[in-house]
Design an enzyme around this catalytic site. Structure first.
Site, PDB file in Angstrom:
ATOM      1  CG  MET A  63       6.563 -15.632  13.248  1.00 29.33           C
ATOM      2  SD  MET A  63       5.192 -14.975  12.582  1.00 29.33           S
ATOM      3  CE  MET A  63       3.940 -15.741  13.310  1.00 29.33           C
ATOM      4  CG  LEU A 104      12.104 -16.322  21.555  1.00 26.88           C
ATOM      5  CD1 LEU A 104      13.717 -16.318  21.763  1.00 26.88           C
ATOM      6  CD2 LEU A 104      11.590 -17.082  20.369  1.00 26.88           C
ATOM      7  CG  HIS A 161       9.923 -20.382  20.263  1.00 24.71           C
ATOM      8  ND1 HIS A 161       9.124 -19.586  20.880  1.00 24.71           N
ATOM      9  CD2 HIS A 161       9.376 -20.557  19.252  1.00 24.71           C
ATOM     10  CE1 HIS A 161       7.874 -18.972  20.180  1.00 24.71           C
ATOM     11  NE2 HIS A 161       8.117 -19.541  18.860  1.00 24.71           N
ATOM     12  CD  GLN A 203       4.745 -23.146  10.370  1.00 28.32           C
ATOM     13  OE1 GLN A 203       4.323 -21.984  10.303  1.00 28.32           O
ATOM     14  NE2 GLN A 203       5.709 -23.227  11.528  1.00 28.32           N
ATOM     15  CB  SER A 246       0.809 -20.948  21.566  1.00 34.23           C
ATOM     16  OG  SER A 246       0.282 -19.892  20.534  1.00 34.23           O
ATOM     17  NE  ARG A 282      -1.390 -17.232  16.832  1.00 35.02           N
ATOM     18  CZ  ARG A 282      -1.799 -16.392  15.932  1.00 35.02           C
ATOM     19  NH1 ARG A 282      -2.916 -15.359  16.311  1.00 35.02           N
ATOM     20  NH2 ARG A 282      -1.427 -16.482  14.778  1.00 35.02           N
TER      21      ARG A 282
HETATM   22  O1  PAF Z   1       5.923 -21.156  13.249  1.00 37.70           O
HETATM   23  C1  PAF Z   1       6.347 -19.839  13.274  1.00 37.70           C
HETATM   24  O2  PAF Z   1       6.659 -19.111  14.054  1.00 37.70           O
HETATM   25  C2  PAF Z   1       6.184 -19.203  11.766  1.00 37.70           C
HETATM   26  O3  PAF Z   1       5.357 -19.703  11.273  1.00 37.70           O
HETATM   27  C3  PAF Z   1       7.607 -19.226  11.239  1.00 37.70           C
HETATM   28  C4  PAF Z   1       7.962 -20.696  10.639  1.00 37.70           C
HETATM   29  C5  PAF Z   1       8.813 -18.671  11.876  1.00 37.70           C
HETATM   30  C6  PAF Z   1       7.456 -18.426   9.697  1.00 37.70           C
HETATM   31  O4  PAF Z   1       7.173 -17.023   9.753  1.00 37.70           O
END
Ligand code: PAF
Length: 282
Positions: A30, A33, A37, A155, A187, A189
């Site tokens: 999302m 970065l 990531h 997730q 994160s 966030r």
């Molecule tokens: O983990 C995330 O950043 C989101 O949940 C994802 C997997 C990109 C889906 O929007």
């Protein structure tokens, strides 16, 4: 590096790679970065010819409008960062229209109960939103391998279930949590933390590590009560949940078994910023 904003432009590029038998890695993000990531993308680049990185703040996975609005968005700096990493990255940064083809709504999924635990209890509809967008992204990108961080362990388990249930031909790889030197899990966030919040946040991982030690000697219930007390005594951090769960079912442990793998999961508010983390216990 190639940048596409619409799937119509992305498809012929990916079709061409597939026709040349190039393996395709995929890291859905999302944006905003960070090093976590980047470590997924680096692993993808190491294991594949090309890596698609999607950058899309998916509205259907937010149960809270203000959280969606405040979610950090820095496409220009994300692109600069990716540019320095490798030429073998293909960025897909679509609009909601391009992903959802009109109706921005979630499908309803049955992930065999995985969706009802932890985050599912506190973020209604979250995993329907995640399932919808990831399924859609898999249909568009058709990757050979997709990489997900273990910070969002629930997730990860749900994506594994999605792929299994819908028979989607992609290999899912879970990658270790990337942490700052003081232990705070990376994160997007974290960017929004105030200095005092950032200073307080490493307490989350410190407590997880201490809980892991205790779990070797005490019951899950005792460890949970201890963690809850630790957070009650903390001024800056508010515990939303701490639970010790079976990694396979994500159900809270009632009685330990040496045959099962357990993980402790935590969600904490630092001011209005909600952070999650987890740790493998055995
Ligand atoms: O983990 C995330 O950043 C989101 O949940 C994802 C997997 C990109 C889906 O929007």
């Amino acid at each position: 590096m190639i940048i596409c904003h619409i799937k119509k432009d992305l498809r012929p590029i990916l079709d061409d790679l597939r026709s040349k038998n190039k393996s395709l890695g995929f890291v859905p993000t999302m944006g905003a970065l960070h090093k976590g990531h980047l470590s997924l993308i680096k692993q993808g680049l190491h294991e594949n010819s090309k890596v698609v990185v999607s950058v899309f703040v998916n509205p259907t996975q937010f149960d809270n409008a203000s959280d969606l609005e405040k979610y950090p968005r820095n496409l220009d700096s994300d692109l600069q960062l990716l540019e320095t990493l490798s030429d073998d990255i293909i960025v897909y940064a679509p609009s909601a229209e391009d992903i959802y083809d009109g109706a921005i709504i979630s499908e309803n999924f049955d992930f065999d109960g995985l969706e009802n635990q932890m985050e599912g209890k506190f973020r209604k509809g979250h995993f329907d939103g995640v399932g919808t967008v990831v399924k859609r992204l898999f249909e568009i990108v058709k990757p050979d391998v997709a990489y997900f961080g273990e910070k969002d362990f629930q997730q990860l388990r749900i994506i594994q279930k999605l792929v299994e249930k819908y028979d989607i031909p992609v290999k899912i790889k879970g990658c270790e949590i990337f942490r700052a030197d003081d232990g705070l899990a990376m994160s997007s966030r974290n960017e929004r933390l105030t200095q005092s919040g950032r200073d307080a946040a490493p307490f989350i991982y410190q407590t997880l590590k201490a809980a892991k030690k205790r779990f070797g000697m005490e019951s899950a219930q005792k460890v949970t009560a201890w963690v809850e007390k630790e957070f009650k005594n903390h001024d800056a951090l508010v515990l939303e949940y701490f639970t010790i769960a079976d990694e396979a079912t994500l159900e809270t442990v009632t009685k330990k078994s040496s045959l099962k793998s357990y993980r402790a999961f935590i969600a904490v508010f630092v001011g209005d910023i909600r952070l999650i983390d987890n740790i493998a216990l055995n």
